[in-house]
Design an enzyme around this catalytic site. Structure first.
Site, PDB file in Angstrom:
ATOM      1  N   LYS A  98       0.871  -1.179   0.000  1.00 58.83           N
ATOM      2  CA  LYS A  98       0.000   0.000   0.000  1.00 58.83           C
ATOM      3  C   LYS A  98       0.904   1.225   0.000  1.00 58.83           C
ATOM      4  CE  LYS A  98      -4.048  -1.995   2.138  1.00 58.83           C
ATOM      5  NZ  LYS A  98      -3.648  -3.332   1.672  1.00 58.83           N
ATOM      6  N   ASP A 136      -1.360  -2.103  -4.154  1.00 57.34           N
ATOM      7  CA  ASP A 136      -2.773  -2.205  -3.753  1.00 57.34           C
ATOM      8  C   ASP A 136      -3.483  -0.879  -4.022  1.00 57.34           C
ATOM      9  OD1 ASP A 136      -2.627  -4.792  -2.789  1.00 57.34           O
ATOM     10  OD2 ASP A 136      -2.508  -4.222  -0.686  1.00 57.34           O
ATOM     11  N   MET A 137      -4.796  -0.944  -4.207  1.00 61.84           N
ATOM     12  CA  MET A 137      -5.551   0.313  -4.363  1.00 61.84           C
ATOM     13  C   MET A 137      -6.277   0.600  -3.053  1.00 61.84           C
ATOM     14  SD  MET A 137      -5.847   2.766  -6.377  1.00 61.84           S
ATOM     15  CE  MET A 137      -5.416   2.264  -8.046  1.00 61.84           C
ATOM     16  N   ARG A 188      -4.910  -6.305 -11.202  1.00 56.87           N
ATOM     17  CA  ARG A 188      -5.785  -7.098 -10.339  1.00 56.87           C
ATOM     18  C   ARG A 188      -7.138  -6.391 -10.329  1.00 56.87           C
ATOM     19  NH1 ARG A 188      -4.378  -6.369  -4.338  1.00 56.87           N
ATOM     20  NH2 ARG A 188      -2.498  -7.521  -4.828  1.00 56.87           N
ATOM     21  N   LYS A 191     -13.586  -5.886  -6.320  1.00 55.86           N
ATOM     22  CA  LYS A 191     -14.838  -5.117  -6.228  1.00 55.86           C
ATOM     23  C   LYS A 191     -14.603  -3.811  -5.469  1.00 55.86           C
ATOM     24  CE  LYS A 191     -17.816  -9.164  -6.568  1.00 55.86           C
ATOM     25  NZ  LYS A 191     -18.893  -9.970  -5.970  1.00 55.86           N
ATOM     26  N   ALA A 193     -13.073  -2.383  -1.283  1.00 57.51           N
ATOM     27  CA  ALA A 193     -13.293  -2.716   0.129  1.00 57.51           C
ATOM     28  C   ALA A 193     -13.447  -1.511   1.054  1.00 57.51           C
ATOM     29  CB  ALA A 193     -12.131  -3.575   0.618  1.00 57.51           C
ATOM     30  N   ARG A 292     -12.041  -4.635   7.462  1.00 58.68           N
ATOM     31  CA  ARG A 292     -12.610  -4.711   6.107  1.00 58.68           C
ATOM     32  C   ARG A 292     -13.117  -6.122   5.813  1.00 58.68           C
ATOM     33  NH1 ARG A 292      -8.301  -1.104   5.089  1.00 58.68           N
ATOM     34  NH2 ARG A 292      -6.935  -2.688   4.214  1.00 58.68           N
ATOM     35  N   ARG A 293     -12.406  -7.140   6.332  1.00 60.69           N
ATOM     36  CA  ARG A 293     -12.867  -8.521   6.097  1.00 60.69           C
ATOM     37  C   ARG A 293     -14.184  -8.774   6.836  1.00 60.69           C
ATOM     38  NH1 ARG A 293      -9.024  -7.423   3.439  1.00 60.69           N
ATOM     39  NH2 ARG A 293     -10.815  -6.817   2.211  1.00 60.69           N
ATOM     40  N   ALA A 295     -16.380  -6.553   7.513  1.00 67.42           N
ATOM     41  CA  ALA A 295     -17.421  -5.757   6.855  1.00 67.42           C
ATOM     42  C   ALA A 295     -17.939  -6.418   5.579  1.00 67.42           C
ATOM     43  CB  ALA A 295     -16.879  -4.368   6.531  1.00 67.42           C
ATOM     44  N   GLU A 296     -17.211  -7.421   5.074  1.00 68.27           N
ATOM     45  CA  GLU A 296     -17.628  -8.041   3.812  1.00 68.27           C
ATOM     46  C   GLU A 296     -18.719  -9.092   3.990  1.00 68.27           C
ATOM     47  OE1 GLU A 296     -13.367  -7.325   1.647  1.00 68.27           O
ATOM     48  OE2 GLU A 296     -13.761  -9.220   2.630  1.00 68.27           O
TER      49      GLU A 296
HETATM   50  P1  FDA Z   1     -18.414 -10.633  -2.560  1.00 73.55           P
HETATM   51  O1  FDA Z   1     -18.197  -9.636  -1.468  1.00 73.55           O
HETATM   52  O2  FDA Z   1     -19.615 -10.505  -3.425  1.00 73.55           O
HETATM   53  O3  FDA Z   1     -18.361 -12.069  -1.913  1.00 73.55           O
HETATM   54  C1  FDA Z   1     -18.608 -13.255  -2.646  1.00 73.55           C
HETATM   55  C2  FDA Z   1     -18.559 -14.425  -1.682  1.00 73.55           C
HETATM   56  O4  FDA Z   1     -17.224 -14.562  -1.189  1.00 73.55           O
HETATM   57  C3  FDA Z   1     -19.391 -14.247  -0.406  1.00 73.55           C
HETATM   58  O5  FDA Z   1     -20.704 -14.655  -0.590  1.00 73.55           O
HETATM   59  C4  FDA Z   1     -18.652 -15.111   0.583  1.00 73.55           C
HETATM   60  O6  FDA Z   1     -18.970 -16.467   0.388  1.00 73.55           O
HETATM   61  C5  FDA Z   1     -17.210 -14.932   0.176  1.00 73.55           C
HETATM   62  N1  FDA Z   1     -16.546 -13.852   0.958  1.00 73.55           N
HETATM   63  C6  FDA Z   1     -16.226 -12.616   0.529  1.00 73.55           C
HETATM   64  N2  FDA Z   1     -15.619 -11.909   1.502  1.00 73.55           N
HETATM   65  C7  FDA Z   1     -15.568 -12.715   2.573  1.00 73.55           C
HETATM   66  C8  FDA Z   1     -15.053 -12.567   3.886  1.00 73.55           C
HETATM   67  N3  FDA Z   1     -14.476 -11.447   4.301  1.00 73.55           N
HETATM   68  N4  FDA Z   1     -15.175 -13.618   4.747  1.00 73.55           N
HETATM   69  C9  FDA Z   1     -15.749 -14.772   4.341  1.00 73.55           C
HETATM   70  N5  FDA Z   1     -16.241 -14.985   3.105  1.00 73.55           N
HETATM   71  C10 FDA Z   1     -16.152 -13.964   2.226  1.00 73.55           C
HETATM   72  N6  FDA Z   1      -9.906  -4.262  -2.227  1.00 73.55           N
HETATM   73  C11 FDA Z   1      -9.449  -3.018  -2.436  1.00 73.55           C
HETATM   74  O7  FDA Z   1     -10.201  -2.056  -2.295  1.00 73.55           O
HETATM   75  N7  FDA Z   1      -8.137  -2.804  -2.811  1.00 73.55           N
HETATM   76  C12 FDA Z   1      -7.275  -3.843  -3.012  1.00 73.55           C
HETATM   77  O8  FDA Z   1      -6.113  -3.617  -3.364  1.00 73.55           O
HETATM   78  C13 FDA Z   1      -7.749  -5.169  -2.788  1.00 73.55           C
HETATM   79  N8  FDA Z   1      -6.937  -6.246  -2.970  1.00 73.55           N
HETATM   80  C14 FDA Z   1      -7.471  -7.522  -2.917  1.00 73.55           C
HETATM   81  C15 FDA Z   1      -6.676  -8.628  -3.251  1.00 73.55           C
HETATM   82  C16 FDA Z   1      -7.243  -9.892  -3.307  1.00 73.55           C
HETATM   83  C17 FDA Z   1      -6.393 -11.070  -3.681  1.00 73.55           C
HETATM   84  C18 FDA Z   1      -8.638 -10.074  -3.012  1.00 73.55           C
HETATM   85  C19 FDA Z   1      -9.296 -11.415  -3.109  1.00 73.55           C
HETATM   86  C20 FDA Z   1      -9.396  -8.993  -2.647  1.00 73.55           C
HETATM   87  C21 FDA Z   1      -8.831  -7.718  -2.571  1.00 73.55           C
HETATM   88  N9  FDA Z   1      -9.583  -6.620  -2.192  1.00 73.55           N
HETATM   89  C22 FDA Z   1      -9.085  -5.350  -2.398  1.00 73.55           C
HETATM   90  C23 FDA Z   1     -10.904  -6.817  -1.518  1.00 73.55           C
HETATM   91  C24 FDA Z   1     -12.049  -6.768  -2.490  1.00 73.55           C
HETATM   92  O9  FDA Z   1     -12.255  -5.434  -2.908  1.00 73.55           O
HETATM   93  C25 FDA Z   1     -13.364  -7.294  -1.851  1.00 73.55           C
HETATM   94  O10 FDA Z   1     -13.696  -6.501  -0.757  1.00 73.55           O
HETATM   95  C26 FDA Z   1     -13.299  -8.728  -1.402  1.00 73.55           C
HETATM   96  O11 FDA Z   1     -12.626  -9.517  -2.329  1.00 73.55           O
HETATM   97  C27 FDA Z   1     -14.716  -9.336  -1.210  1.00 73.55           C
HETATM   98  O12 FDA Z   1     -15.409  -9.310  -2.398  1.00 73.55           O
HETATM   99  P2  FDA Z   1     -15.634 -10.574  -3.366  1.00 73.55           P
HETATM  100  O13 FDA Z   1     -15.085 -10.199  -4.693  1.00 73.55           O
HETATM  101  O14 FDA Z   1     -15.061 -11.806  -2.792  1.00 73.55           O
HETATM  102  O15 FDA Z   1     -17.187 -10.650  -3.563  1.00 73.55           O
END
Ligand code: FDA
Length: 311
Positions: A98, A136-137, A188, A191, A193, A292-293, A295-296
Site C-alpha cells: 500500500k 494495492d488500491m 488485479r 470489487k 473494500a 474490512r474482512r 465488513a464483507e
Molecule cells: P463478494 O463480497 O460478493 O463475496 C462473494 C462471496 O465470497 C461471499 O458470498 C462469501 O462467500 C465470500 N466472501 C467474501 N468476503 C468474505 C469474507 N471477508 N469472509 C468470508 N467470506 C467472504 N480491495 C481493495 O479495495 N483494494 C485492493 O487492493 C484489494 N486487494 C485484494 C486482493 C485480493 C487477492 C482479493 C481477493 C481482494 C482484494 N480486495 C481489495 C478486496 C475486495 O475489494 C473485496 O472486498 C473482497 O474480495 C470481497 O469481495 P468478493 O469479490 O469476494 O465478492
C-alpha cells in the site's frame, strides 16, 4: 443496497477508538483466521504450506496511512527485508504494497514523493529476485496518484515486475482501464473494500458485479495479464466460460483470493489446472485489514463476537 448498509455500519463502528482498542486487545485470536502471523517467517511458512496444494502466495506486510517519513521509511525497509527473506527461502517474491504505508503524499529531501521513491527501491529489489510487486488500491482520494506512480514504475521496470489494482465499485474504473492500455498493464480486478460515498462508488451490488465482469473481460480481450481477485463463485464460473469461449490461455490470467477465505475453492481451482494465488497478510497492524474482512460478510461479525467472548 443491504450489503452496502451493512458494510457502512461495520466500517463506521470499527473506526470508533473504543471499539478498536477492545478488538485490538482481545481479537488477535480471531484475526488469525485472516492474518498469517505477526512476522515474515510465519508468512513465508504460510506460502510454503499453500504450495503443497498448488497455490501460490502474495505476501502483504500490514500497515497503511502512516503519518511520518521515518515510519514510512522503516516500513519500506521491512518490505525490502521481506523480499530478502522470501528469496533466501527459495521463493520468487510476490508482494503487495500500500503506497500510503511507504510515504505516498510525503516529500523526500530531493522533492520527490516519498511513496514513489520507496516503491522504486522495492520494485527494483523484487525485480532483482525475479519477483513482482502489486500496488494495492486504497480509498478513492489516492487513485489518481497511485495510477500516476504505477505508470512511472512500469516505465522504469516493465509490466512483468509491477502491477496495480482497479476497483469495480468506482464509477471511474472503466475509464482508468482505458487510459492505462498503452502500458499493457498487469491488473488485479477487485470489487473494492473501502467506505466510499455514493458520488464515487456504485451503491448497488449488481452494478458492482456487472462492472467487475466488464473489466475482467476487457483486460482478457486486450491480451493483458489479469488477476481475477474474488471469492464470488458466479463470477469465477463466468470467467472460466469467457476464457474458454474466447480462446484465452490459462497462462494469461490467475485467480486470487484472500488467506483464510474459501481455501476449498482455491484448492479446487488449482487442482483443475488454474493458476491460483492467495493474498497472505501478516504483521502487527492487522486491525484495519481485519475490519474490512468483517465488513464483507455479516456472518463474520458473529464469528468475531463468539471468538472474543471465548478468548
Ligand atoms: P463478494 O463480497 O460478493 O463475496 C462473494 C462471496 O465470497 C461471499 O458470498 C462469501 O462467500 C465470500 N466472501 C467474501 N468476503 C468474505 C469474507 N471477508 N469472509 C468470508 N467470506 C467472504 N480491495 C481493495 O479495495 N483494494 C485492493 O487492493 C484489494 N486487494 C485484494 C486482493 C485480493 C487477492 C482479493 C481477493 C481482494 C482484494 N480486495 C481489495 C478486496 C475486495 O475489494 C473485496 O472486498 C473482497 O474480495 C470481497 O469481495 P468478493 O469479490 O469476494 O465478492
Amino acid at each position: 443496497m443491504i450489503d452496502q448498509l451493512y458494510r457502512k455500519a461495520v466500517l463506521t463502528v470499527s473506526g470508533q477508538k473504543p471499539v478498536e482498542s477492545l478488538v485490538r486487545s482481545r481479537g488477535w485470536g480471531v484475526a488469525q483466521r485472516f492474518v498469517a502471523g505477526e512476522d515474515a517467517t510465519s508468512a513465508i511458512r504460510a506460502v510454503q504450506d499453500l504450495h503443497k496444494d498448488g497455490i501460490l502466495g502474495n505476501l502483504d506486510l500490514l500497515g497503511e496511512f502512516v503519518t511520518s517519513p521515518d515510519t514510512a521509511n522503516e516500513f519500506a525497509a521491512k518490505v525490502l527485508g521481506l523480499l530478502n527473506d522470501a528469496h533466501a527461502a527459495g521463493l520468487k517474491p510476490y508482494v503487495s504494497v500500500k503506497l500510503s504505508s511507504i510515504g505516498q503524499g510525503m516529500t523526500t529531501p530531493e522533492g520527490e514523493d516519498l511513496g514513489l521513491s520507496n516503491a522504486r527501491r522495492i520494485v527494483a529489489r523484487a525485480k532483482g529476485y525475479g519477483g513482482f510487486v502489486c500496488l494495492d488500491m486504497e480509498d478513492h482520494p489516492r487513485v489518481d496518484v497511485t495510477l500516476a506512480q504505477f505508470r512511472t514504475l512500469v516505465g522504469e521496470f516493465g509490466h512483468e515486475h509491477v502491477g496495480t489494482v482497479l476497483q469495480s465499485y468506482l464509477y471511474r474504473s472503466e475509464g482508468d482501464w482505458a487510459d492505462l492500455q498503452d502500458l499493457k498493464p498487469n491488473l488485479r480486478i477487485v470489487k473494492g473494500a473501502y467506505l466510499e460515498p455514493e458520488t464515487v462508488a456504485m451503491p448497488d451490488k449488481a452494478d458492482v458485479d456487472a462492472a467487475y465482469r466488464r473489466l475482467v473481460y476487457a483486460q482478457m480481450k486486450a491480451g493483458s495479464y489479469v488477476n481475477v481477485a474474488t471469492h464470488d463463485e458466479g463470477i469465477i464460473a463466468d470467467v472460466e466460460h469467457f476464457a474458454l469461449a474466447h480462446g484465452i490461455a490459462r497462462e494469461a490470467f490467475e485467480f486470487q483470493m484472500l488467506y483464510g477465505i474459501r481455501r476449498d475453492l482455491q484448492k479446487d481451482l488449482a487442482a483443475r489446472g488454474y493458476r491460483v494465488r492467495a493474498y497472505i497478510p501478516y504483521g502487527r497492524d492487522w486491525y484495519p485489514y481485519f475490519s474490512r474482512r468483517i465488513a464483507e460478510r455479516p456472518a463474520n461479525v458473529m464469528f468475531v463476537l463468539r471468538g472474543m467472548l471465548r478468548g
